[in-house]
Design an enzyme around this catalytic site. Structure first.
Site, mmCIF file in Angstrom:
data_model
loop_
_atom_site.group_PDB
_atom_site.id
_atom_site.type_symbol
_atom_site.label_atom_id
_atom_site.label_comp_id
_atom_site.label_asym_id
_atom_site.label_seq_id
_atom_site.Cartn_x
_atom_site.Cartn_y
_atom_site.Cartn_z
ATOM 1 C CG HIS A 227 -2.087 0.815 1.260
ATOM 2 N ND1 HIS A 227 -2.445 1.637 0.231
ATOM 3 C CD2 HIS A 227 -3.015 1.059 2.251
ATOM 4 C CE1 HIS A 227 -3.522 2.337 0.567
ATOM 5 N NE2 HIS A 227 -3.885 2.004 1.800
ATOM 6 C CG HIS A 266 -4.236 0.509 -8.240
ATOM 7 N ND1 HIS A 266 -5.582 0.409 -7.976
ATOM 8 C CD2 HIS A 266 -3.729 1.382 -7.337
ATOM 9 C CE1 HIS A 266 -5.865 1.193 -6.956
ATOM 10 N NE2 HIS A 266 -4.763 1.795 -6.543
ATOM 11 C CG ASP A 320 2.866 4.472 -3.644
ATOM 12 O OD1 ASP A 320 2.694 5.604 -3.171
ATOM 13 O OD2 ASP A 320 2.311 3.455 -3.201
#
Ligand code: CMC
Length: 384
Positions: A227, A266, A320
Protein backbone atom coordinates in the site's frame (compact mmCIF):
# COMPACT_ATOMS: atom_id res chain seq x y z
CA UNK A 1 -23.35 -27.43 12.29
CA UNK A 2 -23.55 -23.76 11.29
CA UNK A 3 -19.97 -23.22 10.11
CA UNK A 4 -19.33 -21.46 6.82
CA UNK A 5 -18.15 -24.22 4.49
CA UNK A 6 -16.57 -23.84 1.08
CA UNK A 7 -19.12 -24.28 -1.65
CA UNK A 8 -21.90 -22.85 0.50
CA UNK A 9 -20.63 -19.27 0.55
CA UNK A 10 -19.14 -16.88 -1.97
CA UNK A 11 -15.50 -16.06 -1.32
CA UNK A 12 -13.60 -13.13 -2.81
CA UNK A 13 -9.88 -13.41 -2.04
CA UNK A 14 -8.65 -10.01 -0.83
CA UNK A 15 -12.30 -8.87 -1.08
CA UNK A 16 -11.73 -8.33 -4.81
CA UNK A 17 -14.91 -7.12 -6.48
CA UNK A 18 -16.79 -6.85 -3.18
CA UNK A 19 -18.80 -3.68 -2.68
CA UNK A 20 -18.64 -2.56 0.94
CA UNK A 21 -20.20 0.91 0.91
CA UNK A 22 -22.01 3.56 -1.09
CA UNK A 23 -20.09 6.81 -1.44
CA UNK A 24 -20.26 10.16 -3.20
CA UNK A 25 -16.67 11.12 -2.30
CA UNK A 26 -14.57 9.72 -5.14
CA UNK A 27 -14.86 7.42 -8.12
CA UNK A 28 -12.12 5.53 -9.94
CA UNK A 29 -12.57 4.35 -13.51
CA UNK A 30 -9.89 1.67 -13.51
CA UNK A 31 -10.30 0.78 -17.19
CA UNK A 32 -9.99 4.37 -18.44
CA UNK A 33 -7.50 5.52 -15.77
CA UNK A 34 -9.74 8.27 -14.41
CA UNK A 35 -10.27 9.60 -10.90
CA UNK A 36 -12.82 12.17 -9.73
CA UNK A 37 -13.22 13.89 -6.35
CA UNK A 38 -16.92 14.71 -5.81
CA UNK A 39 -17.28 14.60 -9.59
CA UNK A 40 -14.30 16.84 -10.42
CA UNK A 41 -11.49 15.24 -12.48
CA UNK A 42 -8.24 14.91 -10.54
CA UNK A 43 -6.39 16.78 -13.30
CA UNK A 44 -8.55 19.87 -12.64
CA UNK A 45 -8.03 19.56 -8.89
CA UNK A 46 -4.26 19.41 -9.43
CA UNK A 47 -4.38 22.38 -11.80
CA UNK A 48 -6.64 24.76 -9.90
CA UNK A 49 -7.15 23.66 -6.30
CA UNK A 50 -5.17 23.60 -3.07
CA UNK A 51 -4.89 20.93 -0.39
CA UNK A 52 -7.04 22.95 2.01
CA UNK A 53 -9.77 23.42 -0.61
CA UNK A 54 -9.58 19.71 -1.50
CA UNK A 55 -10.07 18.84 2.17
CA UNK A 56 -13.18 21.02 2.28
CA UNK A 57 -14.53 19.40 -0.89
CA UNK A 58 -13.94 15.86 0.37
CA UNK A 59 -15.32 16.47 3.87
CA UNK A 60 -18.31 18.65 3.00
CA UNK A 61 -19.22 17.57 -0.54
CA UNK A 62 -18.85 20.88 -2.39
CA UNK A 63 -16.21 23.45 -3.26
CA UNK A 64 -16.11 26.10 -0.54
CA UNK A 65 -16.97 29.76 -0.97
CA UNK A 66 -14.09 32.14 -0.22
CA UNK A 67 -15.44 32.64 3.31
CA UNK A 68 -15.87 28.91 3.95
CA UNK A 69 -12.34 28.27 2.76
CA UNK A 70 -10.94 31.02 4.99
CA UNK A 71 -12.81 29.56 7.97
CA UNK A 72 -11.41 26.09 7.36
CA UNK A 73 -7.87 27.42 6.87
CA UNK A 74 -8.16 29.34 10.13
CA UNK A 75 -9.29 26.23 11.98
CA UNK A 76 -6.45 24.18 10.52
CA UNK A 77 -3.86 26.84 11.39
CA UNK A 78 -5.17 27.08 14.97
CA UNK A 79 -4.75 23.35 15.44
CA UNK A 80 -1.22 23.03 14.01
CA UNK A 81 0.78 23.17 17.24
CA UNK A 82 1.40 20.14 19.46
CA UNK A 83 1.18 20.41 23.24
CA UNK A 84 4.44 20.31 25.23
CA UNK A 85 3.16 17.07 26.68
CA UNK A 86 3.01 15.35 23.29
CA UNK A 87 6.46 16.72 22.33
CA UNK A 88 7.86 15.43 25.65
CA UNK A 89 6.50 11.97 24.88
CA UNK A 90 8.03 12.15 21.42
CA UNK A 91 11.44 13.03 22.87
CA UNK A 92 11.42 9.59 24.48
CA UNK A 93 10.66 7.72 21.23
CA UNK A 94 13.63 5.72 19.86
CA UNK A 95 15.68 7.81 17.42
CA UNK A 96 15.68 4.98 14.89
CA UNK A 97 11.94 4.27 15.01
CA UNK A 98 10.03 3.88 11.75
CA UNK A 99 8.31 7.29 11.30
CA UNK A 100 5.04 5.48 10.50
CA UNK A 101 5.21 3.85 13.95
CA UNK A 102 5.91 7.27 15.44
CA UNK A 103 2.93 8.75 13.63
CA UNK A 104 0.65 5.89 14.69
CA UNK A 105 1.71 6.29 18.33
CA UNK A 106 1.51 10.09 18.35
CA UNK A 107 -2.00 10.07 16.86
CA UNK A 108 -2.96 7.57 19.54
CA UNK A 109 -1.57 9.96 22.18
CA UNK A 110 -3.60 12.81 20.68
CA UNK A 111 -6.73 10.68 21.03
CA UNK A 112 -5.91 9.74 24.61
CA UNK A 113 -5.58 13.38 25.62
CA UNK A 114 -8.57 14.78 23.69
CA UNK A 115 -11.37 15.48 26.17
CA UNK A 116 -14.04 15.21 23.46
CA UNK A 117 -13.11 11.68 22.50
CA UNK A 118 -15.60 10.09 24.88
CA UNK A 119 -18.68 11.77 23.40
CA UNK A 120 -18.34 11.63 19.63
CA UNK A 121 -21.01 13.09 17.36
CA UNK A 122 -20.80 14.58 13.86
CA UNK A 123 -19.59 18.00 15.05
CA UNK A 124 -16.95 16.42 17.28
CA UNK A 125 -15.89 14.07 14.48
CA UNK A 126 -15.43 17.04 12.12
CA UNK A 127 -13.33 18.78 14.77
CA UNK A 128 -11.22 15.64 15.21
CA UNK A 129 -10.76 15.34 11.42
CA UNK A 130 -9.50 18.93 11.31
CA UNK A 131 -7.27 18.44 14.35
CA UNK A 132 -5.56 15.33 13.01
CA UNK A 133 -5.12 16.88 9.56
CA UNK A 134 -3.58 19.99 11.14
CA UNK A 135 -1.30 18.15 13.57
CA UNK A 136 0.04 15.25 11.48
CA UNK A 137 2.52 17.49 9.55
CA UNK A 138 3.74 18.84 12.89
CA UNK A 139 4.20 15.32 14.29
CA UNK A 140 6.20 14.16 11.26
CA UNK A 141 8.47 17.18 11.18
CA UNK A 142 8.90 17.35 14.98
CA UNK A 143 10.01 13.72 15.06
CA UNK A 144 12.41 14.27 12.19
CA UNK A 145 14.01 17.17 14.06
CA UNK A 146 14.12 15.28 17.38
CA UNK A 147 15.76 12.21 15.88
CA UNK A 148 18.47 14.49 14.54
CA UNK A 149 19.05 16.02 17.99
CA UNK A 150 17.30 19.28 17.12
CA UNK A 151 14.31 21.03 18.67
CA UNK A 152 11.05 20.97 16.69
CA UNK A 153 10.33 24.11 14.67
CA UNK A 154 6.98 25.56 15.74
CA UNK A 155 4.38 25.93 12.96
CA UNK A 156 3.86 29.29 11.26
CA UNK A 157 0.39 30.77 10.88
CA UNK A 158 1.06 32.62 7.67
CA UNK A 159 2.00 29.62 5.52
CA UNK A 160 -0.15 27.17 3.56
CA UNK A 161 -0.47 23.59 4.76
CA UNK A 162 2.14 22.43 2.22
CA UNK A 163 4.60 25.29 2.83
CA UNK A 164 4.30 25.09 6.61
CA UNK A 165 5.05 21.38 6.55
CA UNK A 166 8.19 21.86 4.46
CA UNK A 167 9.23 24.79 6.65
CA UNK A 168 8.86 22.79 9.90
CA UNK A 169 10.60 19.79 8.34
CA UNK A 170 13.51 21.41 6.51
CA UNK A 171 13.85 24.72 8.36
CA UNK A 172 13.31 26.93 5.32
CA UNK A 173 10.23 28.38 3.69
CA UNK A 174 10.08 26.61 0.30
CA UNK A 175 10.17 28.56 -2.95
CA UNK A 176 6.74 28.92 -4.63
CA UNK A 177 7.47 26.18 -7.18
CA UNK A 178 8.34 23.60 -4.50
CA UNK A 179 5.40 24.68 -2.35
CA UNK A 180 3.03 24.25 -5.29
CA UNK A 181 4.41 20.82 -6.22
CA UNK A 182 4.03 19.63 -2.61
CA UNK A 183 0.51 21.05 -2.57
CA UNK A 184 -0.32 19.11 -5.76
CA UNK A 185 1.18 15.90 -4.34
CA UNK A 186 -1.04 16.34 -1.27
CA UNK A 187 -4.12 16.93 -3.45
CA UNK A 188 -3.37 13.77 -5.44
CA UNK A 189 -2.97 11.58 -2.34
CA UNK A 190 -5.93 12.92 -0.37
CA UNK A 191 -8.50 10.32 -1.38
CA UNK A 192 -8.80 7.09 -3.30
CA UNK A 193 -12.04 5.27 -2.65
CA UNK A 194 -12.19 2.04 -0.70
CA UNK A 195 -8.45 1.35 -0.48
CA UNK A 196 -7.05 -0.86 2.30
CA UNK A 197 -6.30 1.90 4.82
CA UNK A 198 -9.63 3.66 4.26
CA UNK A 199 -11.42 0.36 4.73
CA UNK A 200 -9.42 -0.32 7.91
CA UNK A 201 -10.39 3.12 9.25
CA UNK A 202 -14.03 2.49 8.38
CA UNK A 203 -14.08 -0.93 10.02
CA UNK A 204 -12.83 0.64 13.25
CA UNK A 205 -15.25 3.57 13.02
CA UNK A 206 -18.18 1.26 12.23
CA UNK A 207 -17.93 -0.16 15.76
CA UNK A 208 -18.63 3.42 16.96
CA UNK A 209 -15.07 3.73 18.21
CA UNK A 210 -13.55 7.23 17.96
CA UNK A 211 -11.88 8.87 14.95
CA UNK A 212 -8.39 8.80 16.44
CA UNK A 213 -8.64 5.01 16.85
CA UNK A 214 -9.86 4.74 13.25
CA UNK A 215 -6.93 6.81 11.96
CA UNK A 216 -4.49 4.73 14.04
CA UNK A 217 -5.88 1.62 12.27
CA UNK A 218 -5.46 3.36 8.92
CA UNK A 219 -1.86 4.43 9.57
CA UNK A 220 -0.91 0.86 10.50
CA UNK A 221 -2.52 -0.35 7.27
CA UNK A 222 -0.98 2.30 5.02
CA UNK A 223 2.50 1.39 6.27
CA UNK A 224 2.72 -1.90 4.38
CA UNK A 225 4.77 -2.17 1.16
CA UNK A 226 1.75 -3.27 -0.88
CA UNK A 227 0.00 0.00 0.00
CA UNK A 228 1.60 3.32 1.01
CA UNK A 229 4.99 1.80 1.80
CA UNK A 230 5.69 1.27 -1.91
CA UNK A 231 6.85 4.87 -2.52
CA UNK A 232 9.85 4.46 -0.20
CA UNK A 233 10.72 1.12 -1.73
CA UNK A 234 10.79 2.56 -5.26
CA UNK A 235 13.86 4.57 -4.25
CA UNK A 236 15.59 1.56 -2.67
CA UNK A 237 14.92 -0.26 -5.93
CA UNK A 238 16.43 2.56 -8.03
CA UNK A 239 19.46 2.55 -5.77
CA UNK A 240 19.78 -1.23 -6.08
CA UNK A 241 19.54 -1.07 -9.89
CA UNK A 242 22.20 1.64 -9.87
CA UNK A 243 22.36 2.60 -13.57
CA UNK A 244 20.31 2.99 -16.71
CA UNK A 245 22.12 0.04 -18.32
CA UNK A 246 21.07 -2.32 -15.49
CA UNK A 247 17.36 -1.55 -15.75
CA UNK A 248 16.33 -4.04 -18.43
CA UNK A 249 18.02 -7.02 -16.80
CA UNK A 250 16.72 -6.06 -13.34
CA UNK A 251 13.11 -5.78 -14.52
CA UNK A 252 13.20 -8.94 -16.64
CA UNK A 253 14.81 -10.95 -13.82
CA UNK A 254 12.22 -9.65 -11.33
CA UNK A 255 9.35 -10.62 -13.61
CA UNK A 256 10.87 -14.05 -14.27
CA UNK A 257 11.26 -14.65 -10.54
CA UNK A 258 7.72 -13.33 -9.81
CA UNK A 259 9.10 -10.43 -7.75
CA UNK A 260 7.02 -7.29 -7.81
CA UNK A 261 8.31 -4.01 -9.18
CA UNK A 262 7.34 -1.41 -6.59
CA UNK A 263 5.17 1.44 -7.83
CA UNK A 264 3.45 -0.71 -10.47
CA UNK A 265 0.09 -2.46 -10.56
CA UNK A 266 -3.18 -1.68 -8.86
CA UNK A 267 -6.27 -3.58 -7.78
CA UNK A 268 -8.57 -1.10 -9.54
CA UNK A 269 -6.51 0.63 -12.25
CA UNK A 270 -5.86 -1.52 -15.27
CA UNK A 271 -4.62 1.58 -17.11
CA UNK A 272 -2.14 4.35 -16.33
CA UNK A 273 -2.92 5.82 -12.88
CA UNK A 274 -3.83 9.48 -13.63
CA UNK A 275 -2.05 10.59 -10.44
CA UNK A 276 1.18 8.96 -11.62
CA UNK A 277 0.90 10.84 -14.92
CA UNK A 278 0.75 14.17 -13.08
CA UNK A 279 3.52 13.29 -10.62
CA UNK A 280 5.75 12.11 -13.45
CA UNK A 281 5.67 15.64 -14.90
CA UNK A 282 6.84 17.09 -11.58
CA UNK A 283 9.46 14.39 -11.03
CA UNK A 284 10.94 15.46 -14.37
CA UNK A 285 10.68 19.17 -13.57
CA UNK A 286 12.34 18.79 -10.18
CA UNK A 287 15.09 16.42 -11.30
CA UNK A 288 15.99 18.88 -14.09
CA UNK A 289 15.90 21.78 -11.60
CA UNK A 290 18.28 19.84 -9.33
CA UNK A 291 20.47 18.79 -12.29
CA UNK A 292 20.17 15.16 -11.22
CA UNK A 293 18.06 13.27 -13.75
CA UNK A 294 19.44 9.73 -13.43
CA UNK A 295 16.61 8.30 -11.31
CA UNK A 296 14.00 9.97 -13.50
CA UNK A 297 15.54 8.49 -16.63
CA UNK A 298 15.77 5.10 -14.93
CA UNK A 299 12.12 5.46 -13.94
CA UNK A 300 11.13 6.13 -17.53
CA UNK A 301 13.09 3.10 -18.65
CA UNK A 302 11.49 0.85 -16.00
CA UNK A 303 8.12 2.14 -17.13
CA UNK A 304 8.90 1.44 -20.80
CA UNK A 305 9.98 -2.13 -20.12
CA UNK A 306 7.15 -2.87 -17.67
CA UNK A 307 4.50 -1.62 -20.11
CA UNK A 308 6.10 -3.62 -22.92
CA UNK A 309 6.22 -6.79 -20.78
CA UNK A 310 3.12 -6.64 -18.60
CA UNK A 311 1.08 -3.67 -19.83
CA UNK A 312 -1.31 -6.11 -21.50
CA UNK A 313 -2.03 -7.55 -18.03
CA UNK A 314 -3.07 -4.06 -16.92
CA UNK A 315 0.09 -3.30 -14.97
CA UNK A 316 1.13 0.37 -15.21
CA UNK A 317 2.82 2.89 -12.89
CA UNK A 318 0.74 3.80 -9.84
CA UNK A 319 0.82 6.91 -7.65
CA UNK A 320 3.81 5.62 -5.69
CA UNK A 321 6.17 5.29 -8.63
CA UNK A 322 7.03 8.95 -9.20
CA UNK A 323 6.01 10.48 -5.84
CA UNK A 324 9.19 9.27 -4.12
CA UNK A 325 11.35 10.98 -6.75
CA UNK A 326 9.42 14.23 -6.23
CA UNK A 327 9.95 14.16 -2.45
CA UNK A 328 13.58 13.10 -2.85
CA UNK A 329 14.32 16.16 -4.97
CA UNK A 330 12.74 18.34 -2.27
CA UNK A 331 15.42 17.05 0.12
CA UNK A 332 13.03 14.86 2.12
CA UNK A 333 14.43 11.61 3.59
CA UNK A 334 12.83 8.54 2.11
CA UNK A 335 11.45 7.07 5.33
CA UNK A 336 9.14 10.09 5.47
CA UNK A 337 7.47 9.43 2.12
CA UNK A 338 4.80 7.12 3.54
CA UNK A 339 4.07 9.48 6.46
CA UNK A 340 3.54 12.23 3.85
CA UNK A 341 1.01 9.93 2.17
CA UNK A 342 -0.77 9.70 5.56
CA UNK A 343 -0.50 13.48 6.04
CA UNK A 344 -2.71 13.87 2.99
CA UNK A 345 -4.83 10.69 3.11
CA UNK A 346 -6.10 11.48 6.60
CA UNK A 347 -8.62 13.66 4.78
CA UNK A 348 -9.93 10.75 2.71
CA UNK A 349 -10.03 8.44 5.73
CA UNK A 350 -12.03 10.88 7.82
CA UNK A 351 -14.29 11.94 4.91
CA UNK A 352 -15.31 8.30 4.42
CA UNK A 353 -15.95 7.84 8.13
CA UNK A 354 -18.09 10.99 8.33
CA UNK A 355 -20.09 9.75 5.34
CA UNK A 356 -20.42 6.16 6.54
CA UNK A 357 -21.53 7.13 10.05
CA UNK A 358 -24.54 8.90 8.57
CA UNK A 359 -26.03 5.41 8.08
CA UNK A 360 -23.64 3.24 10.04
CA UNK A 361 -23.67 -0.53 10.11
CA UNK A 362 -20.87 -2.51 11.72
CA UNK A 363 -18.58 -4.31 9.24
CA UNK A 364 -18.71 -7.98 10.02
CA UNK A 365 -17.86 -10.32 7.13
CA UNK A 366 -17.60 -14.08 7.47
CA UNK A 367 -14.96 -16.67 6.65
CA UNK A 368 -15.20 -20.10 5.09
CA UNK A 369 -14.25 -22.70 7.67
CA UNK A 370 -12.04 -25.45 6.28
CA UNK A 371 -10.86 -27.00 9.55
CA UNK A 372 -11.98 -30.21 11.26
CA UNK A 373 -15.29 -30.66 13.09
CA UNK A 374 -16.44 -32.85 15.98
CA UNK A 375 -12.92 -33.12 17.43
CA UNK A 376 -12.84 -34.54 21.00
CA UNK A 377 -11.09 -32.39 23.60
CA UNK A 378 -7.82 -34.06 24.76
CA UNK A 379 -6.73 -33.43 28.36
CA UNK A 380 -3.25 -31.85 28.52
CA UNK A 381 -1.55 -34.91 30.08
CA UNK A 382 -2.64 -37.06 27.12
CA UNK A 383 -1.38 -34.69 24.41
CA UNK A 384 1.67 -35.71 22.38
N1 CMC B 1 5.24 -6.04 -10.55
C1 CMC B 1 5.17 -7.21 -11.22
N2 CMC B 1 4.02 -7.93 -11.33
C2 CMC B 1 2.93 -7.45 -10.75
C3 CMC B 1 2.94 -6.23 -10.04
C4 CMC B 1 4.15 -5.52 -9.96
N3 CMC B 1 4.23 -4.37 -9.29
N4 CMC B 1 1.70 -6.00 -9.56
C5 CMC B 1 0.95 -7.02 -9.94
N5 CMC B 1 1.68 -7.91 -10.65
C6 CMC B 1 1.21 -9.18 -11.23
C7 CMC B 1 1.21 -10.26 -10.15
O1 CMC B 1 2.45 -10.92 -10.09
C8 CMC B 1 0.08 -11.14 -10.62
O2 CMC B 1 0.55 -11.90 -11.72
P1 CMC B 1 0.00 -13.39 -11.99
O3 CMC B 1 -1.46 -13.23 -12.29
O4 CMC B 1 0.80 -13.85 -13.16
O5 CMC B 1 0.25 -14.16 -10.74
C9 CMC B 1 -0.93 -10.14 -11.18
O6 CMC B 1 -0.16 -9.01 -11.60
C10 CMC B 1 -1.97 -9.69 -10.16
O7 CMC B 1 -1.28 -9.23 -9.00
P2 CMC B 1 -1.88 -9.25 -7.55
O8 CMC B 1 -0.79 -9.01 -6.56
O9 CMC B 1 -2.74 -10.45 -7.35
O10 CMC B 1 -2.83 -7.99 -7.63
P3 CMC B 1 -3.58 -7.29 -6.44
O11 CMC B 1 -4.72 -6.58 -7.03
O12 CMC B 1 -3.81 -8.24 -5.33
O13 CMC B 1 -2.46 -6.26 -5.91
C11 CMC B 1 -1.02 -4.42 -5.72
C12 CMC B 1 -2.37 -4.92 -6.24
C13 CMC B 1 -0.96 -2.91 -5.80
C14 CMC B 1 -0.86 -4.82 -4.25
C15 CMC B 1 0.10 -5.05 -6.58
O14 CMC B 1 -0.01 -4.58 -7.90
C16 CMC B 1 1.48 -4.79 -6.02
O15 CMC B 1 1.93 -5.49 -5.12
N6 CMC B 1 2.20 -3.71 -6.53
C17 CMC B 1 3.50 -3.36 -6.02
C18 CMC B 1 3.34 -2.54 -4.74
C19 CMC B 1 2.82 -1.16 -5.02
O16 CMC B 1 3.28 -0.46 -5.89
N7 CMC B 1 1.83 -0.75 -4.20
C20 CMC B 1 1.24 0.57 -4.29
C21 CMC B 1 -0.17 0.50 -4.76
S1 CMC B 1 -0.87 2.06 -5.29
C22 CMC B 1 -0.91 3.05 -3.92
C23 CMC B 1 -1.66 2.50 -2.80
O17 CMC B 1 -2.80 2.08 -2.93
O18 CMC B 1 -1.10 2.51 -1.72
Amino acid sequence: MGCEFAGEMKYARGLEGVTAAITSIACIDGEEGKLIYRGIPIEQMAEYSTFEETAYLLWFGKLPTAKELEDLKEKLVKERALSDDIIDHMRKFPKDADPMDVLRTAVSLLGMTDPEVKNPNREVNIRHSIKMTAKIPTIISAYHRLRNGKDPIPPRNDLSHAANFLYMLLGEVPDPQIERIMDIALILHAEHGMNASTFAAMVTASTLSDLYSAVVSAIGTLKGPLHGGANTRVLYMLEEIGSLENVEKYVLDALKEHRKIMGFGHRVYKAYDPRARILKRYAKELSEKKGDTLWYRMGEEIERIMIREVGKKGIFPNVDFYSGMVYHHMGIPRDLFTPIFALSRVVGWTAHILEYLEANRIFRPRAIYNGPIDVEYTPIEKRQ
